[in-house]
Enzyme design. Structure first.
Site, PDB file in Angstrom:
ATOM      1  N   ASP A  51     -24.971 -10.894 -31.981  1.00 34.92           N
ATOM      2  CA  ASP A  51     -24.906 -10.070 -30.772  1.00 34.92           C
ATOM      3  C   ASP A  51     -23.959 -10.773 -29.805  1.00 34.92           C
ATOM      4  OD1 ASP A  51     -25.178  -8.636 -28.481  1.00 34.92           O
ATOM      5  OD2 ASP A  51     -27.370  -8.764 -28.371  1.00 34.92           O
TER       6      ASP A  51
ATOM      7  N   LYS B  33     -20.175  -5.172 -22.590  1.00 33.03           N
ATOM      8  CA  LYS B  33     -19.693  -5.857 -21.375  1.00 33.03           C
ATOM      9  C   LYS B  33     -18.159  -5.891 -21.295  1.00 33.03           C
ATOM     10  CE  LYS B  33     -24.106  -7.666 -20.325  1.00 33.03           C
ATOM     11  NZ  LYS B  33     -25.197  -8.279 -21.048  1.00 33.03           N
TER      12      LYS B  33
ATOM     13  N   TYR C  14     -32.040 -11.717 -25.733  1.00 30.65           N
ATOM     14  CA  TYR C  14     -32.022 -10.358 -25.203  1.00 30.65           C
ATOM     15  C   TYR C  14     -30.991  -9.548 -25.980  1.00 30.65           C
ATOM     16  CZ  TYR C  14     -31.724  -6.498 -21.852  1.00 30.65           C
ATOM     17  OH  TYR C  14     -31.739  -5.260 -21.251  1.00 30.65           O
TER      18      TYR C  14
HETATM   19  C1  PLP Z   1     -26.327  -7.319 -21.735  1.00 32.03           C
HETATM   20  C2  PLP Z   1     -26.702  -7.570 -23.141  1.00 32.03           C
HETATM   21  C3  PLP Z   1     -27.118  -6.539 -23.997  1.00 32.03           C
HETATM   22  C4  PLP Z   1     -27.360  -5.124 -23.496  1.00 32.03           C
HETATM   23  O1  PLP Z   1     -26.186  -4.525 -23.074  1.00 32.03           O
HETATM   24  P1  PLP Z   1     -26.314  -3.246 -22.083  1.00 32.03           P
HETATM   25  O2  PLP Z   1     -24.904  -2.758 -21.975  1.00 32.03           O
HETATM   26  O3  PLP Z   1     -26.885  -3.771 -20.814  1.00 32.03           O
HETATM   27  O4  PLP Z   1     -27.211  -2.277 -22.742  1.00 32.03           O
HETATM   28  C5  PLP Z   1     -27.350  -6.816 -25.321  1.00 32.03           C
HETATM   29  N1  PLP Z   1     -27.196  -8.063 -25.804  1.00 32.03           N
HETATM   30  C6  PLP Z   1     -26.804  -9.087 -25.024  1.00 32.03           C
HETATM   31  C7  PLP Z   1     -26.613 -10.433 -25.611  1.00 32.03           C
HETATM   32  C8  PLP Z   1     -26.572  -8.878 -23.663  1.00 32.03           C
HETATM   33  O5  PLP Z   1     -26.238  -9.898 -22.875  1.00 32.03           O
END
Ligand code: PLP
Length: 420
Positions: free
Chosen positions: A231, A259, A138
């Site tokens: 990421d 986050k 994701y």
């Molecule tokens: C939560 C998440 C995102 C997206 O971040 P948002 O602030 O919700 O847009 C992208 N990559 C990873 C790995 C995530 O866990």
């Protein structure tokens, strides 16, 4: 009003009654009243030891006093300026000091914006269009990456409204599969701009990389003129002070963060080597902008949070994570269920399956009905974990050994219930 009535009301005004799909807990979600330390309190008078922690940001626990105090001070000085602040430089310096691949940083508002912009930059730098992501990974909710995506989309991998022309440039491979990558890269290298990955997959449960898989990706991308993007929206600042790239000692070209970086307030960022980041506007030609970029509230919260993420914090994360995973393994040893306990540092999850879990297909063998029974039993016993098998549970600094003990007792009940 009680949660059940609030949810009925909410469904008339918010699609599905919530603002993000994973929150639609069945039969209805509990509505938050307040939170403090490891606990979340609902409007129905219940309290929960929280291992969802807003899906990851709250490594210091809810309403951590030093962060709340610094933010209150900032609030009285204004909430957005449209001109730069000194704290943006301070936080950027902190990111550069901690994160091996980071020479320069752009602050944005979410992880989604971070990956969208990092992918744009990788395409601009290489002059190529395709990207490769892993099944079940994701990277936020934008079009380039909404293909076989994890998280709330685990049962709904793709979405209508995403044009085929967009996703035909998004290639997929199974995680931890060096052979699949080798043959894809061979075939696509002249069109492949970037490989993007969660170094520890945290949106289909929790899947660590196999030994040497990250080194392998570093080598094959370097040899073929492909940008490697980590990421680290989950792993950044969580599993080591410099994130997964420090933990596994593999340095990517670009990193995306979010986050934890915002200290509990909305924020994201991407960073990387100077030669790449200098391409970002206004220094360079790759457009990226945002009204709330570098928002002073989020920046202040992030800056204060970083002060508390020291060596001691990371040692304690290792200790409490181990305590939780060992405790779970002890309970499950005596159970008649097939299971895998996964995780590292302050990340953990159980899969109810006999298969080892190294990729999306193996994660999908887990028995989600058993997971749901486990989840509901935990909730009834005052423990809140993310409501999906395909999310990761988190510990915070606020969770004491006693809290973990209480939680393991509830988990034992949850596992017994799932056994039936
Ligand atoms: C939560 C998440 C995102 C997206 O971040 P948002 O602030 O919700 O847009 C992208 N990559 C990873 C790995 C995530 O866990």
């Amino acid at each position: 009003m009680k949660s059940e009535d609030l949810f009925k009301d909410a469904k008339n005004y918010l699609p599905g009654g919530v603002d993000s799909p994973v929150r639609a807990i069945k039969p209805y979600p509990f509505f938050a009243l307040k939170a403090e330390g490891p606990r979340l309190f609902d409007v129905d008078g219940n309290s929960y030891l929280d291992y969802c922690l807003a899906y990851g940001p709250l490594v210091l626990g809810h309403a951590y006093p030093p962060v709340m105090e610094t933010v209150s001070k900032q609030l009285s000085n204004g909430s957005a300026y449209g001109v730069p602040t000194e704290n943006e430089i301070k936080l950027a310096k902190e990111v550069v000091k901690r994160v091996p691949c980071a020479d320069m940083v752009r602050f944005v508002n979410s992880g989604t914006e971070a990956t969208m912009s990092a992918i744009r930059l990788a395409r601009a730098v290489t002059g190529k269009n395709k990207i490769l992501k892993f099944e079940g990974a994701y990277h936020g909710a934008h079009d380039y990456v909404l293909v076989k995506s994890g998280s709330g989309a685990a049962g709904l991998p793709d979405s209508p409204g995403v044009p085929e022309e967009t996703t035909k440039n998004t290639l997929l491979a199974p995680f931890n599969d060096a052979e699949a990558i080798t043959s894809l890269v061979k075939k696509e290298k002249d069109d492949l701009a970037a490989i993007i990955l969660e170094p520890v997959m945290g949106n289909v449960g929790c899947i660590p990389p196999k030994r040497e898989f990250l080194e392998f990706l570093r080598e094959i991308t370097a040899e073929n003129g492909i940008i490697l993007i980590f990421d680290e929206v989950i792993t950044g600042f969580r599993i080591a002070k410099g994130g997964a790239q420090e933990y596994f000692d593999v340095t990517p070209d670009l990193v995306t963060m979010g986050k934890i970086l915002g200290g509990g307030f909305p924020m994201g960022a991407f960073a990387g080597k100077k030669e790449f980041m200098e391409r970002i506007a206004p220094q360079g030609d790759v457009y990226q902008a945002g009204t709330f970029n570098g928002n002073p509230i989020s920046i202040t919260a992030g800056l204060e949070t970083m002060k508390h993420l020291d060596e001691k914090f990371y040692q304690e994360s290792e200790t409490s994570g181990l305590k939780m995973r060992r405790g779970l393994e002890n309970i499950l040893e005596d159970a008649s269920l097939n299971y895998q306990v996964a995780g590292l540092s302050s990340m953990f999850q159980i899969y109810f399956t006999q298969s080892e879990v190294w990729d999306y297909a193996q994660a999908k063998t887990a028995d989600t009905e058993k997971f749901n029974t486990y989840f509901q039993t935990l909730l009834a016993n005052g423990v809140f974990i993310p409501p999906s098998q395909f999310e990761c549970c988190f510990l915070s600094q606020a969770h004491s050994p006693e809290d973990i003990q209480i939680t393991l007792e509830a988990m034992e009940k949850g596992i017994k219930a799932a056994e039936k």
